[in-house]
Design a protein around this motif. Sequence first.
Motif, PDB file in Angstrom:
ATOM      1  N   ARG A 168     -45.615   4.848  -0.175  1.00 29.43           N
ATOM      2  CA  ARG A 168     -44.664   4.160   0.708  1.00 29.43           C
ATOM      3  C   ARG A 168     -43.490   5.071   1.095  1.00 29.43           C
ATOM      4  NH1 ARG A 168     -45.565  -0.006   3.961  1.00 29.43           N
ATOM      5  NH2 ARG A 168     -43.426  -0.738   3.725  1.00 29.43           N
ATOM      6  N   HIS A 196     -40.711  -0.124   9.167  1.00 29.53           N
ATOM      7  CA  HIS A 196     -40.954   0.588   7.912  1.00 29.53           C
ATOM      8  C   HIS A 196     -39.603   1.083   7.401  1.00 29.53           C
ATOM      9  CE1 HIS A 196     -42.316   3.499   4.991  1.00 29.53           C
ATOM     10  NE2 HIS A 196     -43.565   3.070   5.156  1.00 29.53           N
ATOM     11  N   PHE A 253     -53.098   1.458   0.486  1.00 33.25           N
ATOM     12  CA  PHE A 253     -53.851   0.196   0.451  1.00 33.25           C
ATOM     13  C   PHE A 253     -54.310  -0.251   1.825  1.00 33.25           C
ATOM     14  CE2 PHE A 253     -49.255  -0.553   0.588  1.00 33.25           C
ATOM     15  CZ  PHE A 253     -49.149  -1.238   1.796  1.00 33.25           C
ATOM     16  N   CYS A 254     -53.856   0.421   2.882  1.00 32.90           N
ATOM     17  CA  CYS A 254     -53.899  -0.199   4.205  1.00 32.90           C
ATOM     18  C   CYS A 254     -54.971   0.367   5.135  1.00 32.90           C
ATOM     19  CB  CYS A 254     -52.530  -0.060   4.855  1.00 32.90           C
ATOM     20  SG  CYS A 254     -52.439  -0.918   6.425  1.00 32.90           S
ATOM     21  N   LYS A 271     -48.741   6.122   8.955  1.00 29.65           N
ATOM     22  CA  LYS A 271     -48.109   6.137   7.637  1.00 29.65           C
ATOM     23  C   LYS A 271     -49.121   6.273   6.486  1.00 29.65           C
ATOM     24  CE  LYS A 271     -43.572   5.592   8.214  1.00 29.65           C
ATOM     25  NZ  LYS A 271     -43.477   6.258   9.529  1.00 29.65           N
ATOM     26  N   PHE A 272     -50.310   5.777   6.668  1.00 28.71           N
ATOM     27  CA  PHE A 272     -51.334   5.882   5.625  1.00 28.71           C
ATOM     28  C   PHE A 272     -50.863   5.399   4.255  1.00 28.71           C
ATOM     29  CE2 PHE A 272     -53.056   8.570   8.935  1.00 28.71           C
ATOM     30  CZ  PHE A 272     -54.404   8.265   8.897  1.00 28.71           C
ATOM     31  N   CYS A 273     -50.338   4.210   4.197  1.00 27.79           N
ATOM     32  CA  CYS A 273     -50.106   3.588   2.887  1.00 27.79           C
ATOM     33  C   CYS A 273     -51.496   3.479   2.252  1.00 27.79           C
ATOM     34  CB  CYS A 273     -49.490   2.209   3.057  1.00 27.79           C
ATOM     35  SG  CYS A 273     -47.924   2.298   3.952  1.00 27.79           S
ATOM     36  N   VAL A 310     -55.118  -0.245   8.387  1.00 26.44           N
ATOM     37  CA  VAL A 310     -54.663  -0.159   9.783  1.00 26.44           C
ATOM     38  C   VAL A 310     -54.844   1.227  10.417  1.00 26.44           C
ATOM     39  CG1 VAL A 310     -52.569  -0.260  11.241  1.00 26.44           C
ATOM     40  CG2 VAL A 310     -53.164  -2.175   9.756  1.00 26.44           C
ATOM     41  N   PRO A 311     -54.450   2.324   9.747  1.00 29.87           N
ATOM     42  CA  PRO A 311     -54.635   3.627  10.389  1.00 29.87           C
ATOM     43  C   PRO A 311     -56.106   3.898  10.745  1.00 29.87           C
ATOM     44  CG  PRO A 311     -53.159   3.825   8.521  1.00 29.87           C
ATOM     45  CD  PRO A 311     -53.745   2.446   8.455  1.00 29.87           C
ATOM     46  N   CYS A 327     -50.862   3.428  13.590  1.00 31.24           N
ATOM     47  CA  CYS A 327     -49.940   3.758  12.510  1.00 31.24           C
ATOM     48  C   CYS A 327     -50.345   5.074  11.871  1.00 31.24           C
ATOM     49  CB  CYS A 327     -49.941   2.651  11.456  1.00 31.24           C
ATOM     50  SG  CYS A 327     -48.774   2.999  10.133  1.00 31.24           S
ATOM     51  N   GLN A 350     -47.058  -1.845  14.817  1.00 34.65           N
ATOM     52  CA  GLN A 350     -47.413  -1.791  13.405  1.00 34.65           C
ATOM     53  C   GLN A 350     -46.272  -1.172  12.626  1.00 34.65           C
ATOM     54  OE1 GLN A 350     -50.608  -1.958  14.776  1.00 34.65           O
ATOM     55  NE2 GLN A 350     -51.010  -3.497  13.232  1.00 34.65           N
ATOM     56  N   GLN A 404     -43.147  -4.248  -0.415  1.00 30.54           N
ATOM     57  CA  GLN A 404     -44.463  -4.202  -1.082  1.00 30.54           C
ATOM     58  C   GLN A 404     -44.415  -4.297  -2.601  1.00 30.54           C
ATOM     59  OE1 GLN A 404     -46.457  -4.701   1.199  1.00 30.54           O
ATOM     60  NE2 GLN A 404     -46.077  -3.422   2.979  1.00 30.54           N
TER      61      GLN A 404
HETATM   62 FE1  SF4 Z   1     -48.978   1.517   8.499  1.00 30.77          FE
HETATM   63 FE2  SF4 Z   1     -47.842  -0.764   7.632  1.00 30.77          FE
HETATM   64 FE3  SF4 Z   1     -50.409  -0.201   7.018  1.00 30.77          FE
HETATM   65 FE4  SF4 Z   1     -48.432   1.218   5.871  1.00 30.77          FE
HETATM   66  S1  SF4 Z   1     -48.803  -1.018   5.627  1.00 30.77           S
HETATM   67  S2  SF4 Z   1     -50.328   2.061   6.802  1.00 30.77           S
HETATM   68  S3  SF4 Z   1     -46.905   1.293   7.533  1.00 30.77           S
HETATM   69  S4  SF4 Z   1     -49.564  -0.584   9.084  1.00 30.77           S
END
Ligand code: SF4
Length: 430
Positions: free
Chosen positions: A259, A220, A148-149, A144-146, A151-152, A142, A186, A247
């Motif tokens: 976001r 997204h 809080f997240c 997007k670099f939200c 995942v990236p 991903c 994702q 969210q």
């Molecule tokens: Fe990526 Fe979803 Fe995490 Fe945002 S919440 S960084 S869109 S995986």
Amino acid sequence: MNVADSEVVGGILQREGYTFTKELGEADVILVNTCAIRDNAEVRIYGRLGLFGRYKKERPGVVVGLLGCMAERLRVQLVEEERVVDLVVGPDEYRKLPALIDQAYQGEKGIAVRLSRVENYEDIVPLRLEGVSAWLSVMRGCDKFCTFCVVPFTRGRERSRSLKSIIDEAHMLVDQGFKEVTLLGQNVNSYRDGDLDFAGLMRSVAGVDRNLRVRFTTSHPQDMSDRLIETVASTTNICKYVHLPVQSGSNRILELMNRSYTIEHYLALAEKIRKQMPGVGLSTDFISGFPTETPEDHGATLALARNVQFDGAYTFKYSARENTKAWQMTDDVSDEEKGRRVNEIATLQHEISLELNQKMVGATVRVLIDGESKKSAEEWSARTDANKVAVFPKSGEAVGDYVDVVITRANSATLFGSRVEAKAALEAAA
Ligand code: SF4
Ligand code: 5AD
């Protein structure tokens, strides 16, 4: 996502001659795939490692490997501090597993946690257990670099599989008897292969077999294009169900979360989806207690939930994750208050889901039978196009059948009904 990844791992090991067992006591290699999205996901894994430790005492030769996002996040720490762990392998390094397992048999601990910009495992045939519904991972990572997240950081940059590899896999699933496929990513709707976007991919997968139901997750809002909405709306075997995480209902919080949309944009999007797909199932994710979230912000989230009338929502307490931008912000909403806000959203959502489900009483819906009802061996559990669970008495059907069911009652989670007499068939027989 992790189920799909575990199936890829199974595929890699199967090629090497390994066979799969669900019985822990039979296994020579125990692999646990992990999630790092919230702290409580990680806490559960530590509990699991304790259990594996006891197994290892009984059978000292057993190899224990920890895979996935937690491996990526904690790396060396896990091998050094968790004596039971022989291997730590991140999401982009599963191809190394056979070699690392061999090495572990020689008594050498292994670690592979490098992230890749290209790995998508598209040549691996996942080891799927039987069922009617399959996961098909179409993109990884991903961008997007939200704030809080994690995942990236744990799954790396976005990359998509080729159209051809996905279509080949969809054909294979149909040949194996699967009736439904969920395209996974994702950030699935930012899929791209050259000029082909996600809408194009969906259209192609749906064209593989009109009896194959096609679903997709997770989208997204920013990438929910008009073309995609039109494609879902106009293609009969693409399910009318959209999981669209919002969210928060507060523009201030959305901005802090990075976001990249506003509530106004989200509301317009939800309206567009509902308008073009009557009866669509719409669900979302909420995070409660993001740094600086005030009672007013929380109120705005409740108002949004009321306004959109989601069919379902997952609500999570904000959990601060290392490396993320929000990690630098003060986690200033108490755990107790986060819990209170989560409960308030859940209670409201329960009422909304109940009301929406009860409106379906009297309607006839086509469902796909995916298994026996958990509560009764006399009943089937099935899913509607809009992803609602429907339970009805068995009368000679089989798992994987499509049938029409008339809804007679409903609670917030389940529709109950009975099979519609196949009128046309009866008339034809007469
Ligand atoms: Fe990526 Fe979803 Fe995490 Fe945002 S919440 S960084 S869109 S995986
Ligand atoms: N804390 C709480 N919830 C989170 N999610 C992602 N990161 C966090 C976090 N740090 C939630 C989001 C996302 C879902 C998969 O998990 O709502 O949509």
